[in-house]
Design a protein around this motif. Structure first.
Motif: not given
Length: 195
Positions: A52-59, A78-81, A96-99
């Motif tokens: 979910t966080i990944g999708k929101l970061l990508n918007i 970054g903690t956990c997720a 999605y990830r920040l890579n």
């Protein structure tokens, strides 16, 4: 230095991070839009649902902006997720990830929600006394590159690591009264802004 620390507030346990940082004397910015990243000295990506966080970061391109800040060595924790999102490789996932970190992460590595647990963890970089670590559907780092420092492991699994300006924990330091993990991150911010 008066620290202005961003806490990604799209989803997940950002309020608890905010409280710890405020107790440590920081100005805290809840980051919900790309413009909220302006002027911060460091960023925390909290636990929650990494997909979910990944999708929101990508918007709105916020993820790209965080990547740019990371290349300028802005301290990011970054903690956990957040650990999942920082990793370059997520086992069995193309989410999605920040890579950013040279790490291979496995999600839900200790089992589902019912397998959440607390334990004492030795973290020599933080001090001789153990920290209380809360694991909730936690990931772990299955592999790390040589440039990644392992700060702690549990049961042979890497659960806390640092790569330069990037810090990642599988556990939730914001859920205990011990502030040493956050203080370690604030010390990283001091190191960065000192030069």
């Amino acid at each position: 230095m008066n620290k202005r620390v961003g806490v990604l507030a799209l989803q997940g346990a950002f309020r608890e991070h905010r409280q710890v940082l405020e107790q440590l004397g920081c100005d805290v910015v809840e980051v919900r839009k790309t413009c909220d990243l302006e002027g911060i000295h460091g960023l925390i990506i909290p636990g929650g649902e990494s997909t979910t966080i990944g999708k929101l970061l990508n918007i709105d391109g916020m993820g790209d902006e965080i990547k740019k800040l990371a290349t300028k060595d802005l301290p990011i924790f970054g903690t956990c997720a957040g650990m999942i999102l920082l990793s370059k490789t997520i086992i069995d996932s193309d989410q999605y990830r920040l890579n950013l970190m040279d790490t291979v992460v496995e999600r839900n590595a200790f089992g589902r929600q019912v397998a959440s647990f607390e334990t004492d963890l030795m973290v020599p970089a933080i001090g001789p006394n153990p920290i209380r670590a809360v694991f909730i559907r936690a990931p772990y780092l299955r592999e790390v590159a040589p440039n990644v420092g392992i700060l702690a492991d549990y049961d042979g699994k890497i659960v806390f690591a640092r790569q330069g300006n990037l810090l990642a924990s599988a556990f939730h330091p914001e859920l205990t009264p011990d502030q040493r993990v956050h203080q370690y991150f604030l010390d990283m911010i001091d190191e960065y802004w000192a030069h």
